[in-house]
Each structure stands twice: as structure tokens, then as C-alpha cells.
Design a protein around this motif. Structure first.
Motif, PDB file in Angstrom:
ATOM      1  N   SER A 263       0.817  -1.221   0.000  1.00 43.77           N
ATOM      2  CA  SER A 263       0.000   0.000   0.000  1.00 43.77           C
ATOM      3  C   SER A 263       0.847   1.266   0.000  1.00 43.77           C
ATOM      4  CB  SER A 263      -0.932   0.014   1.218  1.00 43.77           C
ATOM      5  OG  SER A 263      -0.196   0.141   2.425  1.00 43.77           O
ATOM      6  N   ILE A 264       2.171   1.123   0.161  1.00 47.63           N
ATOM      7  CA  ILE A 264       3.065   2.290   0.160  1.00 47.63           C
ATOM      8  C   ILE A 264       2.941   3.073  -1.140  1.00 47.63           C
ATOM      9  CG2 ILE A 264       5.487   3.014   0.136  1.00 47.63           C
ATOM     10  CD1 ILE A 264       6.093   0.778   2.066  1.00 47.63           C
ATOM     11  N   ASP A 265       2.838   2.361  -2.282  1.00 53.22           N
ATOM     12  CA  ASP A 265       2.807   3.036  -3.577  1.00 53.22           C
ATOM     13  C   ASP A 265       1.409   3.456  -3.993  1.00 53.22           C
ATOM     14  OD1 ASP A 265       1.720   0.580  -4.061  1.00 53.22           O
ATOM     15  OD2 ASP A 265       3.177  -0.058  -5.566  1.00 53.22           O
ATOM     16  N   ASN A 266       0.438   3.378  -3.076  1.00 53.51           N
ATOM     17  CA  ASN A 266      -0.936   3.769  -3.409  1.00 53.51           C
ATOM     18  C   ASN A 266      -1.472   4.709  -2.331  1.00 53.51           C
ATOM     19  OD1 ASN A 266      -3.365   3.845  -4.801  1.00 53.51           O
ATOM     20  ND2 ASN A 266      -4.168   1.982  -3.850  1.00 53.51           N
ATOM     21  N   TYR A 267      -0.721   5.796  -2.097  1.00 53.40           N
ATOM     22  CA  TYR A 267      -1.050   6.698  -1.001  1.00 53.40           C
ATOM     23  C   TYR A 267      -2.387   7.403  -1.191  1.00 53.40           C
ATOM     24  CZ  TYR A 267       0.243  10.660  -3.974  1.00 53.40           C
ATOM     25  OH  TYR A 267       0.295  11.581  -4.974  1.00 53.40           O
ATOM     26  N   SER A 268      -2.835   7.594  -2.459  1.00 48.48           N
ATOM     27  CA  SER A 268      -4.066   8.328  -2.707  1.00 48.48           C
ATOM     28  C   SER A 268      -5.292   7.599  -2.171  1.00 48.48           C
ATOM     29  CB  SER A 268      -4.238   8.589  -4.207  1.00 48.48           C
ATOM     30  OG  SER A 268      -4.298   7.358  -4.922  1.00 48.48           O
ATOM     31  N   ALA A 269      -5.173   6.281  -1.972  1.00 46.71           N
ATOM     32  CA  ALA A 269      -6.292   5.502  -1.445  1.00 46.71           C
ATOM     33  C   ALA A 269      -6.098   5.159   0.022  1.00 46.71           C
ATOM     34  CB  ALA A 269      -6.456   4.214  -2.260  1.00 46.71           C
ATOM     35  N   ASP A 270      -5.033   5.675   0.627  1.00 42.05           N
ATOM     36  CA  ASP A 270      -4.696   5.378   2.024  1.00 42.05           C
ATOM     37  C   ASP A 270      -5.075   6.581   2.884  1.00 42.05           C
ATOM     38  OD1 ASP A 270      -3.486   4.896   4.480  1.00 42.05           O
ATOM     39  OD2 ASP A 270      -1.816   3.812   3.577  1.00 42.05           O
ATOM     40  N   ARG A 276      -1.495  12.335   6.852  1.00 42.29           N
ATOM     41  CA  ARG A 276      -0.132  12.843   7.052  1.00 42.29           C
ATOM     42  C   ARG A 276       0.148  14.024   6.131  1.00 42.29           C
ATOM     43  NH1 ARG A 276       3.804   7.635   8.183  1.00 42.29           N
ATOM     44  NH2 ARG A 276       2.406   6.542   9.594  1.00 42.29           N
ATOM     45  N   ILE A 277      -0.271  13.904   4.880  1.00 43.95           N
ATOM     46  CA  ILE A 277      -0.067  14.996   3.928  1.00 43.95           C
ATOM     47  C   ILE A 277      -0.815  16.242   4.386  1.00 43.95           C
ATOM     48  CG2 ILE A 277      -0.527  15.749   1.559  1.00 43.95           C
ATOM     49  CD1 ILE A 277      -0.065  12.814   0.705  1.00 43.95           C
ATOM     50  N   ASP A 310      -7.327  20.574   5.027  1.00 52.74           N
ATOM     51  CA  ASP A 310      -8.589  19.907   5.352  1.00 52.74           C
ATOM     52  C   ASP A 310      -8.772  19.991   6.867  1.00 52.74           C
ATOM     53  OD1 ASP A 310     -10.769  18.327   5.805  1.00 52.74           O
ATOM     54  OD2 ASP A 310      -9.943  16.505   4.913  1.00 52.74           O
ATOM     55  N   PRO A 311      -9.563  20.933   7.362  1.00 49.74           N
ATOM     56  CA  PRO A 311      -9.681  21.152   8.805  1.00 49.74           C
ATOM     57  C   PRO A 311     -10.311  19.997   9.571  1.00 49.74           C
ATOM     58  CG  PRO A 311     -11.310  22.434   7.606  1.00 49.74           C
ATOM     59  CD  PRO A 311     -10.380  21.873   6.577  1.00 49.74           C
ATOM     60  N   HIS A 312     -10.950  19.083   8.866  1.00 50.99           N
ATOM     61  CA  HIS A 312     -11.634  17.977   9.540  1.00 50.99           C
ATOM     62  C   HIS A 312     -10.773  16.716   9.632  1.00 50.99           C
ATOM     63  CE1 HIS A 312     -15.426  20.194   9.524  1.00 50.99           C
ATOM     64  NE2 HIS A 312     -15.172  20.529   8.259  1.00 50.99           N
ATOM     65  N   ASN A 313      -9.535  16.784   9.133  1.00 50.64           N
ATOM     66  CA  ASN A 313      -8.663  15.604   9.120  1.00 50.64           C
ATOM     67  C   ASN A 313      -7.418  15.898   9.962  1.00 50.64           C
ATOM     68  OD1 ASN A 313      -7.438  13.179   8.571  1.00 50.64           O
ATOM     69  ND2 ASN A 313      -7.248  13.504   6.366  1.00 50.64           N
ATOM     70  N   GLN A 314      -7.591  15.873  11.285  1.00 52.55           N
ATOM     71  CA  GLN A 314      -6.512  16.238  12.203  1.00 52.55           C
ATOM     72  C   GLN A 314      -5.602  15.043  12.480  1.00 52.55           C
ATOM     73  OE1 GLN A 314      -6.349  15.537  15.944  1.00 52.55           O
ATOM     74  NE2 GLN A 314      -4.395  16.614  16.020  1.00 52.55           N
ATOM     75  N   HIS A 315      -4.291  15.256  12.359  1.00 56.28           N
ATOM     76  CA  HIS A 315      -3.297  14.217  12.611  1.00 56.28           C
ATOM     77  C   HIS A 315      -2.096  14.820  13.334  1.00 56.28           C
ATOM     78  CE1 HIS A 315      -5.387  11.398   9.994  1.00 56.28           C
ATOM     79  NE2 HIS A 315      -4.453  10.497  10.220  1.00 56.28           N
ATOM     80  N   ALA A 316      -1.318  13.954  13.958  1.00 55.31           N
ATOM     81  CA  ALA A 316      -0.015  14.377  14.473  1.00 55.31           C
ATOM     82  C   ALA A 316       0.886  14.693  13.283  1.00 55.31           C
ATOM     83  CB  ALA A 316       0.586  13.279  15.334  1.00 55.31           C
ATOM     84  N   ALA A 317       2.040  15.289  13.545  1.00 57.23           N
ATOM     85  CA  ALA A 317       2.920  15.733  12.456  1.00 57.23           C
ATOM     86  C   ALA A 317       3.354  14.588  11.554  1.00 57.23           C
ATOM     87  CB  ALA A 317       4.147  16.425  13.044  1.00 57.23           C
ATOM     88  N   HIS A 318       3.615  13.416  12.125  1.00 60.40           N
ATOM     89  CA  HIS A 318       4.047  12.239  11.370  1.00 60.40           C
ATOM     90  C   HIS A 318       5.278  12.525  10.513  1.00 60.40           C
ATOM     91  CE1 HIS A 318       1.083   9.323  12.563  1.00 60.40           C
ATOM     92  NE2 HIS A 318       0.101  10.155  12.296  1.00 60.40           N
ATOM     93  N   ALA A 382      11.152  10.544   8.879  1.00 61.65           N
ATOM     94  CA  ALA A 382      10.400  11.367   7.931  1.00 61.65           C
ATOM     95  C   ALA A 382       8.905  11.066   7.992  1.00 61.65           C
ATOM     96  CB  ALA A 382      10.919  11.131   6.513  1.00 61.65           C
ATOM     97  N   PHE A 383       8.535   9.969   8.655  1.00 63.89           N
ATOM     98  CA  PHE A 383       7.124   9.581   8.736  1.00 63.89           C
ATOM     99  C   PHE A 383       6.631   9.447  10.171  1.00 63.89           C
ATOM    100  CE2 PHE A 383       9.224   7.769   5.013  1.00 63.89           C
ATOM    101  CZ  PHE A 383       8.490   8.349   3.991  1.00 63.89           C
ATOM    102  N   LEU A 384       7.431   9.944  11.143  1.00 61.63           N
ATOM    103  CA  LEU A 384       7.065   9.790  12.552  1.00 61.63           C
ATOM    104  C   LEU A 384       7.280  11.085  13.326  1.00 61.63           C
ATOM    105  CD1 LEU A 384       8.615   6.285  13.335  1.00 61.63           C
ATOM    106  CD2 LEU A 384       6.197   6.831  13.107  1.00 61.63           C
ATOM    107  N   THR A 385       6.489  11.282  14.378  1.00 61.88           N
ATOM    108  CA  THR A 385       6.586  12.477  15.220  1.00 61.88           C
ATOM    109  C   THR A 385       7.556  12.201  16.365  1.00 61.88           C
ATOM    110  OG1 THR A 385       4.237  12.787  14.718  1.00 61.88           O
ATOM    111  CG2 THR A 385       5.190  14.239  16.372  1.00 61.88           C
TER     112      THR A 385
END
Length: 427
Positions: A263-270, A276-277, A310-318, A382-385
């Protein structure tokens, strides 16, 4: 029972710390990385062991007759500048209460860094400190590796509850960073039994990383494997062992693990990747709006409604990079990256100094493995806080200590005198 053993062990060693602060360094490094108190179920679970050990160590530094040397290297001074900048950003943080709480935790890590680079002064002490760093995390490599084998990879590997590495991704990064230091211990070991035990630890820790189901760790692991071969003086044997570990891990893991990795190469569906983006976009917007950034721990729901794409998609920095950017702005990120670069250059200087000096090969090997560990942090992080994770600063401390031991003016002068005397005797 675990609580009693831990209390007796730690409290029993404290009197020794007053006489020799270096023992305190080993103790608080062990507690901060391994979190043995989080493996108990009673009074020890929340007991402030680390704070007590640090307090006794500071008293020991004052009353002990041992000499302490602070190395004012460029790398250390830049870290000091970063700490001052982070303090300034905290005064203007978007979430003041959260910012000061995190500032308190981060400054404790930086204080420990200073104590370490002052108290560790000899080759033996550096090697012992490196062993504590590696084995404190390596313990979870053994635990997680065995767990992964017994469950046939059908369950995720997690760290101790209530610790910095409780999350599966965080534990995977910690293990990746510890693996090169464990490899260094394997290189330096001369006893066959210990060498075999360390090799088994490398294999189990690698299995544990795979068993974490962390996609970022797989990318970090690939980078570490490549640089481990490049940096190793025994490239063939190192490459061969790595090639043997890969099929072992692949044979253990079930189909669901491979599906997750693909699933790494299919980020648009993840949804996780999209989150994170969005968090990275939030960090950029905060940094563009505030020269000081948002202050520690500003990645909150309230701030996402102001700055996130996207204000409704809150995440840590990742991401360690976007974490620092969002919290401390472009200046903070520049200082953070400069600190990492200077730490790498410190390792390069040590390796260059040791070239052609068989008696210093141990230091060259350790510096190289610390650099490999930094690669794991740079790629996996690069992918973790985890920008302020203790282990990274312990690894940098090892490089600073090697420079202090081998490249300080006194050390160079002593080496020059010994070389001159040897030449005169030969003449």
C-alpha cells in the motif's frame, strides 16, 4: 515481584552514583530508553526513577573528585541555539499549556545530553555507554522477535505502554536506530558466545521491526541496510548476513503483512497517508503565518480548523521535519537540520582521524555505526513524530564523545608527543 526487584536494584545503586556520576549516566540512559518501570504492575510503574537518578547524578557531579569536561563543539553549540529558539517559540505558542508541558519534557532530554557529554571521558566509558544504549532498545528486539515468530507475524509488535515507544511505528524506528550500535558491539566482541548472542539479537530485532507492520520502518531499514554495507569494513560478511535475514523475515510474515507493505505506492487511497499529507500542509501554513512557528504540540483540532488544508482531518505531524517546521518555524527547522549535519560531520572527522591508526579502529567503527543509526532516524523519522526522541540525542552524544576523546587539543597534543617519542626511539 518486578516492582520490588526494580526498587532494590535502582535504589541500591544510587550511593555509587554519588562517588561516580558515570554510573548515574548509565542508569538514567537505561531507564529513559528501556522504561523498565513500564514493565511492572505496581508502585514502580509511575515512580519517578529517572528524575531521582538525574538528581543524585547532579549531586555526584558537584561532590565527586572526577573531572568533568564540557566539549564546546560547533555541533553542541548549535543544539544550544536550537534549545534557546525552542524556548522563545514556547513563549508565543498557539497552545501555551501544551507547549510548556512538552518544553519541560524536551529540555529534560537536552539536559541529559549535556550531562552525558560531560561525564563520559574514557574509551571504556564510551563503549559501556554505547552498550547500554544498544541493549536497552535491543531488549524489545528480543521480546518482539520471539513474539513475531510465535504468532507467525499475525499480531503487531508494540513497545511498553505509557512510554515514548509504545506505538508500533515508534518502536520500529527505535530498533532500526539501535541495530547499527548492536552491530558495532558484534564487531568489537572477541568472545565467541557473546558474538553469537549479538548476532541472534540482530536477527530477532530485525524480525521485530518487520513484525511492527511499520511501512516507514521498511524504508528506513532499506536505507540502514545499504549504509551498513557501505560503512562496514567487512562488507562481504555484512552483506551476506543481511541477505540471510531478509528471507527469514519474509518466510515468517503472513499475506496481510505483504498487502500492507504494497500500500506504500498507493497513497491516494490510504486515509492514513492522506492524513499525514494534510498535517504536513498544516505545518507549512503555520510556519508561513508565524515566523516562530506554532510552539510545541500545536497540532491540535483547534489549530487545524485555522491552518490545515482539510480542517476535519486532524493528525499528528508524522514527520520529524514537519514537526519541527510547524512547531518552531523555518529558523527552528534550519537549526535542527544544521545540528544533524554537524553531527554527521563529527562522525566523518572521527573516521578520518582514525584512518591508519589500528589502535583507534574501535572509534572509527563506532562513529560509522552512529552515522548509519542517524540514517535510520533521518529516513524513518520522515514519517514519525519523534524529533525529540532520546535515542537520537544519545547517538549524537556518542559522536561528540568520540570527538572529545580523540580530537580535543589535549588529545591531539598527547598523541603527537607519543608519536614523536616513538620515532626517536626507533631512530
Amino acid at each position: 515481584m518486578r516492582d520490588i526487584v526494580l526498587f532494590c536494584f535502582i535504589l541500591g545503586l544510587l550511593p555509587l552514583v554519588l562517588k561516580r556520576p558515570f554510573i548515574g549516566v548509565l542508569m538514567f540512559t537505561w531507564v529513559s530508553l528501556m522504561n523498565p518501570h513500564r514493565l511492572t504492575y505496581g508502585a514502580a510503574y509511575a515512580f519517578p526513577f529517572e528524575a531521582i537518578i538525574v538528581g543524585v547524578t547532579l549531586i555526584g557531579i558537584v561532590i565527586s573528585k572526577e573531572k568533568m569536561r564540557f566539549p564546546p563543539t560547533t555541533c553542541v553549540l548549535v543544539l544550544g541555539a536550537l534549545c534557546l529558539w525552542m524556548t522563545l517559540t514556547t513563549f508565543f505558542g498557539l497552545e501555551p499549556d501544551r507547549a510548556w508541558a512538552e518544553w519541560n519534557r524536551v529540555m529534560k532530554t537536552m539536559t541529559l545530553f549535556v550531562i552525558i557529554i560531560c561525564c563520559v571521558n574514557t574509551k571504556k566509558e564510551i563503549q559501556q555507554f554505547a552498550a547500554i544504549v544498544a541493549l536497552s532498545i535491543g531488549f524489545f528486539g528480543i521480546k518482539g522477535g520471539i513474539f513475531t515468530v510465535l504468532t507467525a507475524g499475525n499480531s503487531h509488535v508494540y513497545g511498553p505502554e505509557g512510554s515514548y515507544i509504545s506505538d508500533n511505528n515508534a518502536l520500529a524506528l527505535a530498533l532500526l536506530m539501535a541495530l547499527p550500535i548492536i552491530w558495532y558491539l558484534w564487531l568489537e566482541s572477541r568472545q565467541k558466545f557473546i558474538k553469537m548472542a549479538l548476532l541472534a539479537l540482530v536477527i530477532l530485532a530485525s524480525i521485530s521491526v518487520v513484525g511492527s507492520y511499520s511501512r516507514g520502518a521498511i524504508l528506513g531499514g532499506a536505507a540502514i541496510g545499504l549504509f551498513l554495507v557501505i560503512k562496514s569494513k567487512h562488507r562481504f560478511s555484512t552483506g551476506l548476513i543481511l541477505l540471510l535475514i531478509i528471507p527469514i523475515c519474509a518466510a515468517i510474515m503472513p499475506a496481510q503483512w505483504f498487502d500492507r507493505m504494497h500500500s506504500i505506492d498507493n497513497y491516494s487511497a490510504d486515509t492514513s497517508a492522506l492524513g499525514r499529507i494534510n498535517a504536513w500542509g498544516f505545518a507549512v501554513n503555520v510556519a508561513n503565518s508565524h515566523i516562530l512557528g506554532g510552539g510545541f504540540d500545536c497540532f491540535t483540532n483547534r489549530q487545524f480548523f485555522v491552518f490545515a488544508p482539510d480542517p476535519h482531518n486532524q493528525h499528528a505531524a508524522h514527520s520529524i521535519y514537519f514537526q519541527v517546521l510547524g512547531e518552531h518555524g523555518y529558523v527552528g527547522l534550519s537549526l535542527f537540520l544544521l545540528f544533524m549535519f554537524l553531527a554527521w560531520r563529527t562522525g566523518t572527522r572521527v573516521i578520518k582521524h582514525c584512518k591508519g591508526r589500528p589502535e583507534d579502529e574501535w572509534a572509527s567503527n563506532l562513529a560509522a555505526m552512529c552515522q548509519v543509526s542517524m540514517i535510520g532516524f533521518a529516513v524513518g523519522g520522515a514519517f514519525l513524530t519523534m524529533a525529540y526522541y532520546d535515542l537520537f540525542y544519545d547517538v549524537v552524544a556518542l559522536l561528540v564523545l568520540l570527538e572529545k576523546l580523540l580530537l580535543s587539543p589535549k588529545s591531539i597534543a598527547r598523541t603527537s608527543n607519543l608519536t614523536t617519542q616513538s620515532e626517536l626511539q626507533e631512530g
